[in-house]
Design an enzyme around this catalytic site. Structure first.
Site, PDB file in Angstrom:
ATOM      1  CG  HIS A  35      -1.681   1.239   1.404  1.00 35.41           C
ATOM      2  ND1 HIS A  35      -2.845   1.462   0.716  1.00 35.41           N
ATOM      3  CD2 HIS A  35      -1.466   2.345   2.154  1.00 35.41           C
ATOM      4  CE1 HIS A  35      -3.327   2.648   1.063  1.00 35.41           C
ATOM      5  NE2 HIS A  35      -2.503   3.192   1.929  1.00 35.41           N
ATOM      6  N   PRO A  36       0.654   2.210  -0.765  1.00 34.17           N
ATOM      7  CG  PRO A  36       0.583   4.486  -1.394  1.00 34.17           C
ATOM      8  CD  PRO A  36       1.304   3.497  -0.501  1.00 34.17           C
TER       9      PRO A  36
END
Length: 58
Positions: A35-36
């Site tokens: 993430h991200p």
């Protein structure tokens, strides 16, 4: 696999792996998706398909 949008090239490698592996959603859901990233969307989609959505809309 059909993809439309910006930066979809980031997902092509993982999508190809999933397709050629003939992976089931539960198998892909076990993998870590940073993430991200764009690949995180593939991970979250497979979590939902496996009945374990990361974000529930109850």
């Amino acid at each position: 696999v059909h993809m439309v949008g910006d930066r979809m090239g980031e997902q092509v490698g993982e999508a190809q792996l999933i397709y050629n592996w003939e992976a089931l959603p539960a198998e892909v859901a076990q993998l870590i998706h940073a993430h991200p990233t764009q690949n995180e969307a593939l991970g979250e989609a497979h979590l939902a398909l496996a009945g374990k959505p990361l974000h529930s809309h109850d």
